[in-house]
Structures are given as C-alpha cells and as structure tokens.
Design an enzyme around this catalytic site. Sequence first.
Site, PDB file in Angstrom:
ATOM      1  N   LYS A  17     -13.162   4.872  -7.861  1.00 28.80           N
ATOM      2  CA  LYS A  17     -11.743   4.732  -7.499  1.00 28.80           C
ATOM      3  C   LYS A  17     -11.621   4.277  -6.046  1.00 28.80           C
ATOM      4  O   LYS A  17     -12.607   4.373  -5.282  1.00 28.80           O
ATOM      5  CB  LYS A  17     -11.026   6.070  -7.706  1.00 28.80           C
ATOM      6  CG  LYS A  17     -11.585   7.192  -6.836  1.00 28.80           C
ATOM      7  CD  LYS A  17     -11.042   8.562  -7.248  1.00 28.80           C
ATOM      8  CE  LYS A  17     -11.649   9.642  -6.378  1.00 28.80           C
ATOM      9  NZ  LYS A  17     -11.311  10.987  -6.836  1.00 28.80           N
ATOM     10  N   TYR A  19      -3.303  -0.355  25.861  1.00 28.49           N
ATOM     11  CA  TYR A  19      -1.892   0.025  25.738  1.00 28.49           C
ATOM     12  C   TYR A  19      -1.661   1.428  26.295  1.00 28.49           C
ATOM     13  O   TYR A  19      -2.478   2.332  26.086  1.00 28.49           O
ATOM     14  CB  TYR A  19      -1.476   0.039  24.263  1.00 28.49           C
ATOM     15  CG  TYR A  19      -1.288  -1.313  23.635  1.00 28.49           C
ATOM     16  CD1 TYR A  19      -0.409  -2.251  24.181  1.00 28.49           C
ATOM     17  CD2 TYR A  19      -1.955  -1.648  22.457  1.00 28.49           C
ATOM     18  CE1 TYR A  19      -0.228  -3.487  23.578  1.00 28.49           C
ATOM     19  CE2 TYR A  19      -1.779  -2.873  21.844  1.00 28.49           C
ATOM     20  CZ  TYR A  19      -0.914  -3.792  22.413  1.00 28.49           C
ATOM     21  OH  TYR A  19      -0.730  -5.003  21.817  1.00 28.49           O
TER      22      TYR A  19
HETATM   23  C1  LIG Z   1     -12.536  11.700  -6.812  1.00 21.56           C
HETATM   24  C2  LIG Z   1     -12.903  12.571  -7.937  1.00 21.56           C
HETATM   25  C3  LIG Z   1     -14.258  12.915  -8.173  1.00 21.56           C
HETATM   26  C4  LIG Z   1     -15.381  12.546  -7.227  1.00 21.56           C
HETATM   27  O1  LIG Z   1     -15.427  13.433  -6.149  1.00 21.56           O
HETATM   28  P1  LIG Z   1     -16.615  13.356  -5.064  1.00 21.56           P
HETATM   29  O2  LIG Z   1     -16.418  14.563  -4.235  1.00 21.56           O
HETATM   30  O3  LIG Z   1     -16.396  12.086  -4.311  1.00 21.56           O
HETATM   31  O4  LIG Z   1     -17.886  13.338  -5.818  1.00 21.56           O
HETATM   32  C5  LIG Z   1     -14.545  13.643  -9.314  1.00 21.56           C
HETATM   33  N1  LIG Z   1     -13.573  14.023 -10.167  1.00 21.56           N
HETATM   34  C6  LIG Z   1     -12.274  13.739  -9.961  1.00 21.56           C
HETATM   35  C7  LIG Z   1     -11.251  14.208 -10.929  1.00 21.56           C
HETATM   36  C8  LIG Z   1     -11.894  13.006  -8.839  1.00 21.56           C
HETATM   37  O5  LIG Z   1     -10.598  12.738  -8.629  1.00 21.56           O
END
Ligand SMILES: *Cc1c(COP(=O)(O)O)cnc(C)c1O
Length: 375
Positions: free
Chosen positions: A37, A267
């Site tokens: 994701k 800045y």
């Molecule tokens: C993002 C996510 C993961 C992965 O988590 P990590 O800590 O990056 O391994 C797993 N399960 C769900 C439901 C997630 O949203």
Amino acid sequence: MNYIGPEAIIDLGKYKNNLLSIQDYVGVHTKVMAVVKANAYGHGAVYIAKAALQVGINHFAVATLYEAMELVNAGIDGIILILGHLTSDELKIAGEKHLRVTISSMETFEMIQELGIKISTHIKVDTGLSRYGFYLHRLNDIPNLIESCTRMIHSKFAIVEGIYTHFSSSDSDYEFTMDQFNIFSEFKKQIHSLGETSIMFHCANSAATIKYKQTHLDMVRVGLSSFGILPFEDMPPGIDLTLNPVLSLKSSITQIKNLLQDDFVGYGRTYKTKHKVKIAILNIGYADGINRLLSNHGLVLVNGKIAKIIGRVSMDVCTIDVTDIDVSLYDEAYFVSPNKTDVLSVKHMASLINTIEYEVLCNLGTRIKRTYISG
Ligand SMILES: *Cc1c(COP(=O)(O)O)cnc(C)c1O
C-alpha cells in the site's frame, strides 16, 4: 547527462532477500503477504510487486481499489487483497478484476449480496484496534459474530477466503497483543469447529511476525520489515532474521559559498553564523519529503562525513554546513545511506522529527526519482 536531482535508490535485490528471509523465518506452512500500500511505502508498488513475484511471493495487500488497479494494469499476476473500505461501485469492479475485498461490516456484505456477483472476500474482525472490522473485543462477543460470519460464509456471492485482524501495539505491548491474539484464536477455533477449515486466518504485521511466532497462522502481512526497517529499536535477542534497508536517498550539492560571521541562513533567519562558514545548497526540500522539522536539525552524509542542515528546509532546497568538508559542485549528499549507518537511516530521521519510519517513507515526494538496482 548525469541525473543530479533528488533520488531514491531502491535495491530490489535486498527487498527480495528480505522477503526470502521472512519466508524462511515463518516456515513453509505460512504464506507471506507483501504489503505494498501507499506505493509500497514510497518504494514504488509495481517494481516492488514484480520483485516479490520473482521470489515466489504472490499475495499482496493494498489499501484502495486504485492501488490494486495500478498493480493489475501493470500485469501483476498475484492475489491482491484490498484492506480498506470500498463503495458498491468499487466492489463491483473489484469482483470483475478478481481482487480480494475486505468485509468489515454488514453494510459491505449486503452490498455484495445486492450486486449479486461472486466476489472473493476476507472478513476483518476488530480485536482491539477499534478501526475497520466487526467488533470482537471480548470473548463474549464471539457468539454474535459466529452467527453473522456463518451467514457470510454461506453466501453464494461473498466467497469467504480469509478472516483477519490487526494488532494495535505489537511493536510495544506484549500483553495487549496476546489479548487480541487469544480472542482471535478462540474465534478461529470456533469457526474451524463448524467445519470451515479451508478459510485462512491471518493477523501478524511486521512486529508480530518478528516477535511472536505463534501469531503467524496461515499468513503474515509484512510491510515495513520487508523494506528492511524494524518497527522497533533493535532486533530482539535470539531472533535469527537479518533484514537490510532497501532504500537510500540522496540529493546533490548545487552551489557552494562562504559566509561571514553574523550572516543568516534561510527563511525566517533561524540560523545565524557564529564565525565564517562554508555552506552547500542541496536540491531537495520538503516537497520531496524532507520534513521542515529537520530545519537546523537533520544530518546528511557528504564525502564520507556528516554535515548538519542549517536554517529552514524550504520547498525545493536546503542548506548544510560543510565548513570542515572538502566539497565540489554535484557531490552527493545522502539523507539515508545505503550502508547501515545509524544516524543516516529512515529510523533516525523519524526519531529526529518525532514520528515513525512509516511516515518518513510515505512522505517521499513524487518528484524524487526512483532508481532501481539489484545489488
Ligand atoms: C499496513 C498494514 C500491515 C503492514 O504493517 P507493517 O507494520 O508495515 O508490517 C498489515 N496489516 C494491515 C491491516 C495493514 O494495514
């Protein structure tokens, strides 16, 4: 022409090795789902997913239909689970494209029933995070949920392939994680006792995968650790798993100049020179994900030496003190080093600005060129 702009170098060889190490660690009875994701945590979802396929990992998790379609359109031939909420229109497309969708509520289930098309689904249960999923915080919530799950499992349309939950504190809180896990395990036992033994159960994110082997079940969902970053400070003792950071991040020196005492930098004039200073201008800024909180704070590696960011980070540019470093135009300045250097890691950058590694990676801007290597 050499590229001198902000650049992330993504080592797909390391990514593949991390996945293989994780697969080896969890054993042959547990699948590894690559969580890709948010553009694979900034690494580039399509490249990352293709690399995963090359080492036999073909389960992927994304948050949205849009992210899933990016993989589908790139020809990724895998099993893609969408973790987030989908509207009825999106559910229809997901069904047509053979994506796996998450059912987090009866509303979603009813939408699938109304659409009247077969859609592969995973039921999400909320065992304590209080985010997506059917409420299951206590053992006495089980009977109700068994009833609705049974209805879903027997649906002609919502084909239930999996049931999953997500931990709220697996990086830090053993007891609460075990509370969540025990409720989920009991639920699993009762679903199995109804004869539904082909449904896969999964709950472990990176932290749980590494720390709590009992949580592996049928599949682990790993994001951060697959990119070679731990969700906690150090690998716990006795755990035989080596992971290497996949991403490094650099920009270039695009101007060098000498300042006198009592000059101001950037800045808002937040930095005043105490003596003569040699500065270098870097062509990277907060638009690229170099958080403005790194102003007067962040560190970079130039020609083997550490330099400090001085003055405010601006949108496209930041300034470093190179008084004691030999530098020339177009020398590279690493924010995240390809070698395991503690202060030049995503973890250290996150700690400097009081956030988590996840956010640092997700904020890497679209303007950063991603270069893929296989080291
Ligand atoms: C993002 C996510 C993961 C992965 O988590 P990590 O800590 O990056 O391994 C797993 N399960 C769900 C439901 C997630 O949203």
